[in-house]
Design an enzyme around this catalytic site. Structure first.
Site, PDB file in Angstrom:
ATOM      1  N   HIS A  81      10.833  25.146 -19.561  1.00 29.71           N
ATOM      2  CA  HIS A  81      12.024  26.045 -19.024  1.00 29.71           C
ATOM      3  C   HIS A  81      13.056  25.085 -18.677  1.00 29.71           C
ATOM      4  CE1 HIS A  81      10.542  25.181 -15.157  1.00 29.71           C
ATOM      5  NE2 HIS A  81       9.539  25.382 -15.351  1.00 29.71           N
ATOM      6  N   CYS A  84      -4.212  25.449  -4.351  1.00 35.63           N
ATOM      7  CA  CYS A  84      -3.092  26.397  -5.045  1.00 35.63           C
ATOM      8  C   CYS A  84      -3.245  25.675  -6.303  1.00 35.63           C
ATOM      9  CB  CYS A  84      -1.790  26.202  -4.641  1.00 35.63           C
ATOM     10  SG  CYS A  84      -0.771  27.257  -5.931  1.00 35.63           S
ATOM     11  N   HIS A 124      12.814  22.154 -16.468  1.00 34.13           N
ATOM     12  CA  HIS A 124      12.363  20.958 -17.220  1.00 34.13           C
ATOM     13  C   HIS A 124      13.616  20.293 -17.702  1.00 34.13           C
ATOM     14  CE1 HIS A 124       8.289  23.325 -17.472  1.00 34.13           C
ATOM     15  NE2 HIS A 124       8.278  22.451 -16.274  1.00 34.13           N
ATOM     16  N   LYS A 149      14.389  33.863  -8.294  1.00 31.30           N
ATOM     17  CA  LYS A 149      13.181  32.629  -8.869  1.00 31.30           C
ATOM     18  C   LYS A 149      13.005  33.049 -10.371  1.00 31.30           C
ATOM     19  CE  LYS A 149       9.121  31.000  -7.329  1.00 31.30           C
ATOM     20  NZ  LYS A 149       9.049  29.893  -7.985  1.00 31.30           N
ATOM     21  N   CYS A 169       0.225  24.881  -7.967  1.00 30.90           N
ATOM     22  CA  CYS A 169       0.756  23.533  -7.414  1.00 30.90           C
ATOM     23  C   CYS A 169      -0.083  22.229  -7.675  1.00 30.90           C
ATOM     24  CB  CYS A 169       1.110  23.692  -6.123  1.00 30.90           C
ATOM     25  SG  CYS A 169       2.245  24.874  -5.305  1.00 30.90           S
TER      26      CYS A 169
HETATM   27  N1  MSP Z   1       3.362  18.028 -13.405  1.00 25.89           N
HETATM   28  C1  MSP Z   1       3.943  18.016 -12.350  1.00 25.89           C
HETATM   29  C2  MSP Z   1       4.842  16.662 -11.924  1.00 25.89           C
HETATM   30  C3  MSP Z   1       4.181  15.597 -12.165  1.00 25.89           C
HETATM   31  S1  MSP Z   1       5.153  14.385 -11.824  1.00 25.89           S
HETATM   32  C4  MSP Z   1       4.242  12.803 -11.802  1.00 25.89           C
HETATM   33  C5  MSP Z   1       4.881  19.268 -12.066  1.00 25.89           C
HETATM   34  N2  MSP Z   1       5.146  19.794 -13.361  1.00 25.89           N
HETATM   35  S2  MSP Z   1       6.232  21.141 -13.324  1.00 25.89           S
HETATM   36  O1  MSP Z   1       6.182  21.490 -14.643  1.00 25.89           O
HETATM   37  O2  MSP Z   1       5.562  22.020 -12.444  1.00 25.89           O
HETATM   38  O3  MSP Z   1       7.443  20.954 -12.926  1.00 25.89           O
HETATM   39  C6  MSP Z   1       8.066  19.797 -13.727  1.00 25.89           C
HETATM   40  C7  MSP Z   1       9.598  19.578 -13.005  1.00 25.89           C
HETATM   41  O4  MSP Z   1      10.254  20.531 -13.174  1.00 25.89           O
HETATM   42  C8  MSP Z   1       9.700  19.178 -11.571  1.00 25.89           C
HETATM   43  O5  MSP Z   1      10.506  18.289 -11.250  1.00 25.89           O
HETATM   44  C9  MSP Z   1       9.989  20.593 -10.945  1.00 25.89           C
HETATM   45  O6  MSP Z   1      10.732  20.420  -9.641  1.00 25.89           O
HETATM   46  C10 MSP Z   1      11.093  21.044 -11.987  1.00 25.89           C
HETATM   47  N3  MSP Z   1      11.271  22.475 -12.007  1.00 25.89           N
HETATM   48  C11 MSP Z   1      10.150  23.398 -12.072  1.00 25.89           C
HETATM   49  N4  MSP Z   1      10.900  24.904 -11.986  1.00 25.89           N
HETATM   50  C12 MSP Z   1      12.082  24.430 -11.664  1.00 25.89           C
HETATM   51  C13 MSP Z   1      13.137  25.233 -11.406  1.00 25.89           C
HETATM   52  N5  MSP Z   1      13.350  26.682 -11.604  1.00 25.89           N
HETATM   53  N6  MSP Z   1      14.603  24.551 -11.405  1.00 25.89           N
HETATM   54  C14 MSP Z   1      14.749  23.397 -11.421  1.00 25.89           C
HETATM   55  N7  MSP Z   1      13.778  22.546 -11.621  1.00 25.89           N
HETATM   56  C15 MSP Z   1      12.336  23.015 -11.320  1.00 25.89           C
HETATM   57  O7  MSP Z   1       5.395  19.709 -11.037  1.00 25.89           O
END
Ligand code: MSP
Length: 498
Positions: free
Chosen positions: A19, A127, A22, A299, A130
């Site tokens: 998304h 959770c 990422h 969100k 998370c």
């Molecule tokens: N797998 C873990 C990260 C491990 S790093 C050693 C994780 N994955 S995630 O897919 O949930 O998130 C990946 C990245 O996308 C994170 O930096 C997270 O903050 C970012 N985002 C997820 N949703 C987001 C938004 N809505 N907006 C901006 N960035 C966000 O956490």
């Protein structure tokens, strides 16, 4: 400053398609990486995916696949996004890579040998969204429901191993306070220091296999599987060849910048530094914490159905337009919002009118009045200082604001000087020719400098502008850089309904 630089991005879970969040991680890191390269540095740039944990195993089961087949299928979506974003990463790690798994087991053993891992039992909340253990206090404050995932916390009562992160509490606090480990922006640093004001707690780093089957086995205890965050955080060094290729990983570590979203700062500023200290490895220099992208103020969530796929945007408007919006209109260090209307307005007005038309206008005047030849004139010398300062402070949106001031100033200059009026004097006024040549050469050279400013942000556009103005002769036909698109806003050219 060392010539070699290393930047990392968070590795997303592969339990869905990529998304915008990422894409933001990758884009911000690529802007930094390209800026460093522009300034002569050699950049190692890690990306990758986080493939273990219950969340992924559950999604695999939902899709009727075993977890390995599921992640084999899903990770390619992230690689495809990286390519579509024109991100020049050098590495793509998967946490199911055999080298990574072996290295993580080595890390566990080293921490255990240092007396930092002990057996315990966990009674509390978790959770899965998370992949985080939640204290009673936090669970109570949130009424038992994870605010990020809108799902009730699970109650766990199980045997596991703990990592003595508390041992490094004071050292970590000191490193953060003194900016040895710099957290950008400052308000995130303060938030984290507040979170650890009573010290960093030990963390549970394994779960019984019966409760977590999809992960790396704990060395010497087959009944336990490693906690995903211990596994995932290690990727930043295992990808460089830790521990078996010391020359290679030591060449790039410590990382210059680690890009993370605000929700995962606590893992990167707490457990991760504790792991590194336990291994006797230096801390990264900067944690760049970006905010969240909302869609129309809300969100993004599957249940709201307001998620926007980065590919949808890229396919309609192009890679550079995507990179532009998310680096200018989503402030680097804060939350930002996306709507199709805002995006399209910024595309048509800022990229189409301000920049695209400017390039077209200057190029066609050089064609028309000087047969395409850009005459000699003093190079435009704009003050690079404020732009450089914004880049150094990780305020990429400000660097683009500054760039746009230059774009608008050049538009204004042309409006004031009116080269088309000077052209009317050709053959009548003896000074007209040199005056016109000077105005156009100045404009071409300013555009070339604008292209330099844009290089980290919109690499293809910057290259096109350079190709037009840097050879001394403007090509005879120039495609519009950003043709108008009206998919979500009213086309002003459309005939008005009676
Ligand atoms: N797998 C873990 C990260 C491990 S790093 C050693 C994780 N994955 S995630 O897919 O949930 O998130 C990946 C990245 O996308 C994170 O930096 C997270 O903050 C970012 N985002 C997820 N949703 C987001 C938004 N809505 N907006 C901006 N960035 C966000 O956490």
């Amino acid at each position: 400053m060392s010539k070699k630089a290393y930047i990392t991005t968070a590795i997303p879970y592969v339990n869905g398609v990529p998304h915008i969040g990422h894409a933001l991680d990758y884009t911000l890191a690529d802007i930094w990486a390209r800026y460093q390269k522009q300034n002569g540095r050699e950049v190692r740039f890690q990306t990758g995916v986080d493939e273990h944990g219950n969340k992924i195993a559950a999604k695999a089961a939902e899709n009727g696949l075993d977890p390995q087949s599921y992640v084999d299928k899903m990770h390619v979506n992230f690689q495809a996004l990286i390519t579509s974003l024109n991100v020049e990463s050098t590495d793509f790690i998967r946490t199911t890579d055999p080298h990574h798994k072996g290295a993580v087991q080595y890390i566990w053993q080293k921490l255990a040998e240092a007396g930092l891992i002990y057996k315990g039992s966990y009674e509390g909340w978790y959770c899965t969204g998370c992949e985080n253990f939640v204290t009673d206090k936090e669970a109570a404050e949130n009424n038992g429901i994870c605010p990020d995932h809108q799902k009730p916390y699970e109650r766990l009562s199980e045997e596991n191993y703990y990592f003595k992160a508390s041992h490094f509490s004071e050292q970590i606090r000191e490193a953060i306070e003194t900016n040895k480990l710099r957290i950008v922006p400052e308000f995130r640093k303060n938030e984290f220091l507040e979170l650890i004001k009573d010290g960093i707690k030990d963390v549970s780093v394994s779960r019984p296999r019966k409760n977590l089957s999809w992960g790396v086995s704990v060395p010497g205890d087959e009944s336990q599987v490693m906690y995903v965050w211990l596994d995932a955080l290690s990727n930043y060094i295992t990808v460089l060849g830790y521990p078996d290729r010391p020359e290679e990983w030591q060449e790039y570590w410590p990382a210059d910048v680690q890009v993370v979203g605000k929700d995962i700062l606590r893992f990167h500023a707490g457990i991760w530094p504790a792991m590194l200290m336990g291994l006797g490895i230096s801390l990264p220099k900067v944690l760049l914490v970006h905010g969240f992208v909302t869609v129309g103020g809300a969100k993004m969530s599957k249940s709201l159905g307001n998620g926007v796929g980065p590919m949808e945007v890229i396919n309609a408007y192009g890679t550079d337009a995507f990179r532009y919006y998310f680096s200018r209109h989503v402030p680097t260090q804060e939350d930002g919002d996306f709507t199709w209307e805002k995006f399209e307005n910024s595309y048509n007005n800022e990229l189409g009118n301000d920049l695209g038309n400017l390039v077209q206008r200057v190029a066609s005047m050089i064609q028309r009045y000087q047969a395409g030849v850009i005459g000699d004139a003093p190079q435009a010398e704009h003050d690079m200082g404020p732009y450089r300062e914004a880049m150094a402070e990780f305020e990429f949106n400000k660097a683009l604001d500054i760039t746009w001031n230059t774009v608008r100033a050049l538009n204004q200059y042309l409006e004031n000087v009116k080269p088309w009026m000077i052209a009317k004097q050709l053959g009548k006024d003896p000074d007209a020719e040199s005056h016109l040549a000077e105005v156009l050469a100045h404009s071409a050279s300013t555009l070339s400098q604008i292209a330099d400013f844009l290089t980290p942000f919109m690499p293809s556009t910057a290259e096109k502008i350079h190709q037009i103005f840097d050879t001394g002769v403007v090509p005879s036909t120039i495609e519009p850089l950003f043709p108008k698109i009206y998919l979500h806003t009213q086309d002003p050219r459309a005939p008005k309904a009676e």
